[in-house]
Design a protein around this motif. Structure first.
Motif, short mmCIF file in Angstrom:
data_model
loop_
_atom_site.label_atom_id
_atom_site.label_comp_id
_atom_site.label_asym_id
_atom_site.label_seq_id
_atom_site.Cartn_x
_atom_site.Cartn_y
_atom_site.Cartn_z
N GLN A 1 0.96 -1.21 0.07
CA GLN A 1 -0.46 0.10 -0.24
C GLN A 1 0.81 1.22 -0.04
OE1 GLN A 1 -2.41 -0.56 3.06
NE2 GLN A 1 -4.49 -2.23 2.34
N ASP A 2 0.35 1.97 -0.16
CA ASP A 2 1.04 4.07 -0.67
C ASP A 2 0.11 4.25 1.40
OD1 ASP A 2 1.68 6.20 -1.21
OD2 ASP A 2 0.20 6.73 -3.21
N ARG A 3 1.79 4.22 1.35
CA ARG A 3 0.91 4.26 2.99
C ARG A 3 0.87 5.96 2.82
NH1 ARG A 3 3.55 0.21 7.30
NH2 ARG A 3 3.25 -1.13 5.93
N THR A 4 1.66 6.68 2.23
CA THR A 4 0.65 8.43 2.19
C THR A 4 -0.30 8.47 2.11
OG1 THR A 4 0.78 8.69 -0.58
CG2 THR A 4 2.69 8.88 0.59
N ARG A 5 -1.32 7.55 1.69
CA ARG A 5 -2.61 7.45 0.79
C ARG A 5 -3.48 7.30 2.15
NH1 ARG A 5 -3.96 4.46 -4.51
NH2 ARG A 5 -6.54 5.47 -3.58
N TRP A 6 -2.97 7.15 3.36
CA TRP A 6 -3.44 6.37 4.60
C TRP A 6 -4.13 7.90 5.07
CZ3 TRP A 6 0.31 2.89 7.30
CH2 TRP A 6 0.16 1.62 6.44
N ASP A 7 -5.45 8.03 5.73
CA ASP A 7 -5.65 9.34 6.49
C ASP A 7 -5.58 9.24 7.69
OD1 ASP A 7 -7.24 10.76 7.63
OD2 ASP A 7 -9.09 10.46 6.74
N ALA A 8 -4.39 9.93 7.66
CA ALA A 8 -3.59 10.64 9.17
C ALA A 8 -4.25 11.14 9.88
CB ALA A 8 -2.21 11.77 8.78
N ASP A 9 -4.74 11.45 10.06
CA ASP A 9 -5.79 12.70 11.46
C ASP A 9 -6.47 11.28 11.87
OD1 ASP A 9 -5.07 15.12 10.53
OD2 ASP A 9 -6.32 15.67 9.33
N ALA A 10 -7.17 10.42 10.67
CA ALA A 10 -8.14 9.14 11.41
C ALA A 10 -7.15 8.21 11.85
CB ALA A 10 -8.59 8.64 10.24
N LEU A 11 -5.45 8.34 11.44
CA LEU A 11 -4.96 8.04 12.01
C LEU A 11 -4.51 8.00 13.36
CD1 LEU A 11 -2.45 6.16 9.62
CD2 LEU A 11 -3.85 4.71 10.55
N ALA A 12 -4.36 9.63 14.03
CA ALA A 12 -4.09 10.04 14.75
C ALA A 12 -5.90 9.54 15.99
CB ALA A 12 -3.72 11.53 14.56
N ALA A 13 -6.92 10.05 15.08
CA ALA A 13 -7.86 9.40 16.21
C ALA A 13 -7.97 8.02 16.72
CB ALA A 13 -8.81 10.16 15.21
N GLY A 14 -7.39 7.47 16.19
CA GLY A 14 -7.16 5.60 16.03
C GLY A 14 -6.33 5.81 17.68
N GLU A 15 -5.67 5.68 17.95
CA GLU A 15 -4.34 6.10 18.67
C GLU A 15 -5.19 6.60 19.30
OE1 GLU A 15 -0.61 7.43 17.62
OE2 GLU A 15 -0.86 6.14 15.25
N ASP A 16 -5.45 7.51 19.28
CA ASP A 16 -6.64 8.11 20.44
C ASP A 16 -7.55 7.38 21.62
OD1 ASP A 16 -4.30 10.36 20.71
OD2 ASP A 16 -6.15 11.93 19.43
N LEU A 17 -7.84 7.14 20.59
CA LEU A 17 -8.98 5.82 21.32
C LEU A 17 -8.64 4.33 21.51
CD1 LEU A 17 -11.22 5.41 17.86
CD2 LEU A 17 -11.83 7.01 20.24
N LEU A 18 -7.41 4.06 20.93
CA LEU A 18 -6.62 3.40 21.44
C LEU A 18 -5.67 3.45 23.08
CD1 LEU A 18 -5.30 0.16 21.14
CD2 LEU A 18 -3.70 0.67 19.71
N GLU A 19 -5.89 4.50 22.96
CA GLU A 19 -4.98 5.11 24.35
C GLU A 19 -5.93 4.89 25.25
OE1 GLU A 19 -2.83 8.76 24.29
OE2 GLU A 19 -1.57 7.95 23.24
N ARG A 20 -6.81 5.33 24.46
CA ARG A 20 -8.33 5.03 25.96
C ARG A 20 -8.30 3.73 26.43
NH1 ARG A 20 -12.49 9.78 26.48
NH2 ARG A 20 -12.84 8.36 28.52
N ALA A 21 -9.44 3.05 25.43
CA ALA A 21 -8.87 1.17 25.88
C ALA A 21 -7.27 0.71 26.70
CB ALA A 21 -8.63 0.14 24.53
N ALA A 22 -6.34 1.06 27.07
CA ALA A 22 -5.01 0.38 27.17
C ALA A 22 -5.34 1.52 28.57
CB ALA A 22 -3.95 1.27 26.86
N ALA A 23 -5.10 2.42 28.92
CA ALA A 23 -5.44 3.08 30.42
C ALA A 23 -6.29 2.41 31.22
CB ALA A 23 -6.70 4.15 29.87
N LEU A 24 -7.37 1.42 30.45
CA LEU A 24 -8.55 0.88 31.49
C LEU A 24 -7.96 -0.95 32.03
CD1 LEU A 24 -11.76 1.75 29.94
CD2 LEU A 24 -11.45 2.62 31.90
N ARG A 25 -7.08 -1.49 31.58
CA ARG A 25 -5.42 -2.00 31.88
C ARG A 25 -6.71 -3.64 31.59
NH1 ARG A 25 -0.96 -0.59 32.48
NH2 ARG A 25 -0.71 1.81 32.64
N SER A 26 -7.83 -3.40 30.72
CA SER A 26 -7.95 -4.87 30.69
C SER A 26 -8.00 -5.19 28.78
CB SER A 26 -9.32 -5.08 30.78
OG SER A 26 -10.84 -5.86 31.39
N PRO A 27 -6.90 -5.41 28.57
CA PRO A 27 -7.21 -6.12 27.02
C PRO A 27 -7.56 -6.95 26.89
CG PRO A 27 -4.57 -5.92 28.10
CD PRO A 27 -5.75 -6.08 29.12
N GLY A 28 -8.13 -6.97 25.47
CA GLY A 28 -9.15 -7.99 24.93
C GLY A 28 -8.94 -7.86 23.39
#
Lengths: 122, 407
Positions: free
Chosen positions: B252-279
């Motif tokens: 894949q051409d990684r420049t075509r990835w949506d950087a803003d959406a990826l950053a939003a996804g990482e924020d969501l992942l941090e919220r998940a990780a903060a609950l310390r109950s990985p699934g």
């Protein structure tokens, strides 16, 4: 809202249960009816084994009496009770605590009871 | 291209459909009637908005139309005369978000057939019409309609309440809800290849996952799924080339990835990780984030990905997860690639009818310098998929690496 709980089991598996264990579960069943007394609107009945079943079915020559249950399923109905609770989730919650569910082959069918016959008027 | 009125309607429905169905159910005490009333309003909007242009206040328009339809329905339903009295009695009102969540739990109730849960969710919560759902999933419309009717009747007859489950049941019931949202994304994604759509199901699924997470902020897997879908969706633009051919992650051409959406996804992942109950969802999101953080396939932190797969396997050692783990393992070196092939081969008993098992074997065999066996595996893969985009990818691979003997 009323629900009929139909308790079923598989006789072959029932026979394999250790008698002491069966006795212990049976005692829990007795207690279950006490615990949920408020929700039980009709305690229903425990049935004799399926080997005692007789079926009367439609036949062109008039009702026919035959030996045995009405279907050949492995699971047989062992009894039923009626609960009166707020909604389906409450019925499921009570059913999950049914002690016989600790034994393999046992299951409970939940069926809502028809209570409103107003659609049959006029 | 879609009519602009359709896009506005889709946007409006996303906000309004669920709360409207829930609100009318509360008002009239009949889920079937409420859902039908909203569905009819959607169909009316589709024609009226195109003809006369969209109304000034789209949400209010839908609300008025749906309420009118519900009242008509009550008048018609003489068999349930009692309902007309109930309708006048205002009951306790809750916020739109809470109502939508309660409706979602009812639509995904374990007492409903699994294949009906998604269809009902799409209609009642997301506001799709039956023909739209049938088109998206390539299923027969009347079969689908029957499935939905049966599910709705069961909700009414068995009195499945529109409530968020008690805490003791919440975790298990949430699993069913998240599974529906996950399938909604994947089905929406696959069906979007080739056919033009008047609704972007994948985007609707990403939105719904976030709604669920925001409503249940202490549930790690809800955040995990929102993160996973957001990250996957951010990469969606690069998954097909200009000819509609599926492009694998490595190409894949990684420049075509949506950087803003990826950053939003990482924020969501941090919220998940903060609950310390990985699934499982959170772990898959972490794997996706690891790929997203890497500038190229070659520069990927494969050791971390294999480690994450090992943790994921502890939750879900399904053959498909093991297959994906083997792909990552093979990137670590030649010895690991040999081991990966052995592991993939042991999955054959479960996955021999799955085209990606053959496609994965083909890639591993190719990497290990066994081109004839690789081509044979690619052909097996090709014979097993109906999806046009995947067929083209596999065909391209066969052409890119012609058989060494020239045949």
């Amino acid at each position: 809202m009323k629900y009929v709980l139909m308790f079923t089991s598989q006789p072959e598996l029932d026979a394999a249960v250790d008698p002491d264990r069966a006795q212990a579960v049976y005692k829990e069943v007795y207690e279950w009816f006490g615990t949920h007394a408020d929700a039980i609107s009709d305690s229903g009945a425990e049935l004799h084994p399926v080997t005692t079943a007789t079926t009367v079915r439609h036949d062109d020559g008039g009702p026919l009496v035959v030996d045995g249950p009405f279907n050949e399923a492995k699971e047989v109905i062992g009894g039923f009770t009626v609960v009166d609770v707020a909604d389906m989730d409450a019925a499921v919650a009570i059913t999950k605590t049914w002690p016989m569910l600790q034994l393999p082959g046992c299951s409970v069918e939940i069926r809502p009871m028809v209570e409103d016959y107003s659609h049959m008027e006029g | 291209m879609n009519h602009p009125a359709d896009r506005l309607l889709a946007q409006t429905l996303r906000e309004e459909a669920g709360p409207l169905v829930a609100g009318l159910t509360r008002r009239f005490g009949d889920f079937d009637l409420a859902e039908e009333a909203v569905q009819t309003a959607v169909v009316e909007a589709l024609t009226t908005w195109r003809r006369d242009g969209p109304p000034e206040r789209p949400g209010a328009w839908l609300q008025v139309a749906a309420s009118r339809n519900a009242l008509d329905g009550v008048r018609r339903a003489t068999r349930q005369r009692a309902l007309a009295h109930r309708a006048d009695r205002p009951s306790e009102s809750r916020s739109g978000t809470d109502e939508r969540l309660a409706l979602l739990f009812a639509c995904c109730h374990p007492a409903l057939a699994p294949d009906a849960r998604l269809a009902l969710t799409l209609r009642a919560v997301v506001g799709l019409t039956t023909p739209q759902i049938a088109r998206a999933f390539l299923v027969n419309e009347s079969t689908l309609a029957q499935r939905i009717v049966r599910a709705k009747r069961k909700i009414v007859a068995t009195n499945i309440a529109l409530t968020v489950p008690e805490s003791a049941e919440l975790r298990a019931r949430l699993r069913d809800v998240l599974a529906v949202v996950y399938v909604m994304y994947n089905e929406g994604f696959v069906s979007s290849t080739g056919t033009t759509q008047d609704r972007d199901l994948a985007a609707d699924a990403v939105w719904l996952a976030e709604v669920v997470a925001a409503s249940l902020p202490h549930e790690a897997e809800a955040w995990g799924l929102a993160a996973l879908l957001t990250i996957q969706h951010a990469r969606a633009g690069a998954r097909f080339d200009e000819h509609g051919v599926l492009v694998l992650l490595r190409d894949q051409d990684r420049t075509r990835w949506d950087a803003d959406a990826l950053a939003a996804g990482e924020d969501l992942l941090e919220r998940a990780a903060a609950l310390r109950s990985p699934g499982p969802y959170q772990l898959q999101a972490a794997i996706a984030a690891c790929h997203a953080a890497s500038p190229s396939w070659a520069a990927t932190d494969w050791l971390q990905i294999v480690t994450l797969y090992d943790v994921l396997c502890a939750h879900d050692a399904s053959p498909v997860v093991l297959l994906n783990r083997a792909v990552a393992l093979a990137q670590l070196g030649p010895a690991e690639a040999e081991r990966a092939l052995t592991e993939v081969d042991t999955l054959g008993a479960d996955l021999a009818s799955y085209h990606l098992w053959h496609a994965t074997r083909a890639e591993l065999l190719r990497g290990l310098g066994r081109p004839e066996e690789a081509d044979a595996a690619n052909r097996r893969a090709l014979g097993l998929t109906d999806n046009e985009a995947e067929r083209r990818l596999l065909t391209t691979r066969l052409h890119r690496y012609p058989l060494s003997d020239g045949s």
